[in-house]
Motif scaffolding. Sequence first.
Motif, PDB file in Angstrom:
ATOM      1  N   ALA A  17     -18.067 -14.625  10.206  1.00 51.28           N
ATOM      2  CA  ALA A  17     -18.791 -13.357  10.298  1.00 51.28           C
ATOM      3  C   ALA A  17     -20.062 -13.401   9.470  1.00 51.28           C
ATOM      4  N   THR A  18     -21.097 -12.737   9.976  1.00 46.84           N
ATOM      5  CA  THR A  18     -22.377 -12.668   9.269  1.00 46.84           C
ATOM      6  C   THR A  18     -22.648 -11.234   8.830  1.00 46.84           C
ATOM      7  N   ILE A  19     -23.706 -11.075   8.058  1.00 45.72           N
ATOM      8  CA  ILE A  19     -24.088  -9.741   7.599  1.00 45.72           C
ATOM      9  C   ILE A  19     -24.501  -8.864   8.785  1.00 45.72           C
ATOM     10  N   ASP A  21     -23.045  -8.940  11.709  1.00 47.15           N
ATOM     11  CA  ASP A  21     -21.795  -8.430  12.280  1.00 47.15           C
ATOM     12  C   ASP A  21     -21.300  -7.215  11.505  1.00 47.15           C
ATOM     13  N   VAL A  22     -21.377  -7.296  10.191  1.00 45.23           N
ATOM     14  CA  VAL A  22     -20.936  -6.181   9.354  1.00 45.23           C
ATOM     15  C   VAL A  22     -21.775  -4.946   9.649  1.00 45.23           C
ATOM     16  N   VAL A  55     -16.402  -5.005   6.162  1.00 47.84           N
ATOM     17  CA  VAL A  55     -16.296  -6.265   5.415  1.00 47.84           C
ATOM     18  C   VAL A  55     -14.857  -6.759   5.414  1.00 47.84           C
ATOM     19  N   LEU A  58     -13.636  -7.824   9.078  1.00 44.85           N
ATOM     20  CA  LEU A  58     -14.253  -9.065   9.548  1.00 44.85           C
ATOM     21  C   LEU A  58     -14.010 -10.239   8.609  1.00 44.85           C
ATOM     22  N   TYR A  60     -15.542 -10.773   5.925  1.00 42.83           N
ATOM     23  CA  TYR A  60     -16.902 -11.270   5.649  1.00 42.83           C
ATOM     24  C   TYR A  60     -17.009 -11.728   4.199  1.00 42.83           C
ATOM     25  N   ARG A  61     -17.585 -12.906   4.002  1.00 43.04           N
ATOM     26  CA  ARG A  61     -17.795 -13.446   2.661  1.00 43.04           C
ATOM     27  C   ARG A  61     -19.254 -13.857   2.515  1.00 43.04           C
TER      28      ARG A  61
END
Length: 347
Positions: A17-19, A21-22, A55, A58, A60-61
């Motif tokens: 996941a990317t920023i 996507d968030v 976050v 997903l 997300y990191r």
Amino acid sequence: MTDIQQNGAARPLPRVATIFDVARVAGVSTKTVSRVLNNEARVADDTLARVRAAVADLDYRPNPNARSLAGRRSYLIGLFYDNPSRNYMADIMGGAIRRCQEKGYHLLTEPCEADDPNLPRMMVSVAARFRLDGLILTPPIVDRPDVLDAIAQANVPLVRIAPRTDPARTPHVHMDDEAAARLAAYHLADLGHTRLGMILGHPDHGAAELRRRGFMNAAAERGLTLSPDHVLPGDFSFARGFAAAEQLLALPNRPTAIFAGNDDMAAATVAAANKHGLQVPRDLSVIGFDDSPIAQVIWPPLTTIRQPTMAMAAAAVDLLIGDTDPEPVRQLGFELMVRQSTGPVGG
């Protein structure tokens, strides 16, 4: 996306996941997502909740390298220390590491010699080489003027834990060691002890003098005077604590209660009492300071002053990364933990 071979067949790598996507899932801009990730102000509560939920959903990191390039930060904090008490430093490191993890930072720990003449240059060099976002110093390094001067000249953010000298010079975190030691003296006096002994901490640590002063003054308030041969030097280490305790217990008119400047020396006092056939607390009451891990793994468990060591380290991280109110000084509380190492005089 690149494939990998597994059991002879190609398997696509999972998509990370990317920023973007968030931002799409939360229904906000990537700039707003960045503000939330960096704990910046001016984000509405409902927006904050949506972004955090996205976050989590997903998984997300954030990429630390991308964050570093974009924000001119390394997300690295340096902790420099020289302390003979491993238990104390275990709590300091634990508190700092945990808070760094919560905030997306990493901690670089550097043991050093407090009296090393090259220490200022070494600190500045390490800070520059790793592009540290700031430094945390512990006693006794916190009180070296040449170290403070070098760090200031290099323009490296600094937070000190429990400084003794020039406390207004930098943001710092501390507790009231003098008041805490007074509480230890009151506890022993209330149990009926009149022959008190004390094993002092390292003279280069500001806390050692504050604890000595607090204990002595509180004893005097109760009409008690410590004999000079009942007050011995230590250095916060188990070995020095054991040697001092043996000397106290060999006195013809030995103390019935001993206050040690930290838990390592208090544990050593219990060990010395056992060696000499004395039962704690029937024959000797012992009280320590810190409530470090050793306080509850020996027998009997130590009565001690709980110093919020892990919370102090966490607060130092908060001050360093600017994640709290702008007040540059934090004083944390303490607590007397009464356990089985203290009891009434004479059992």
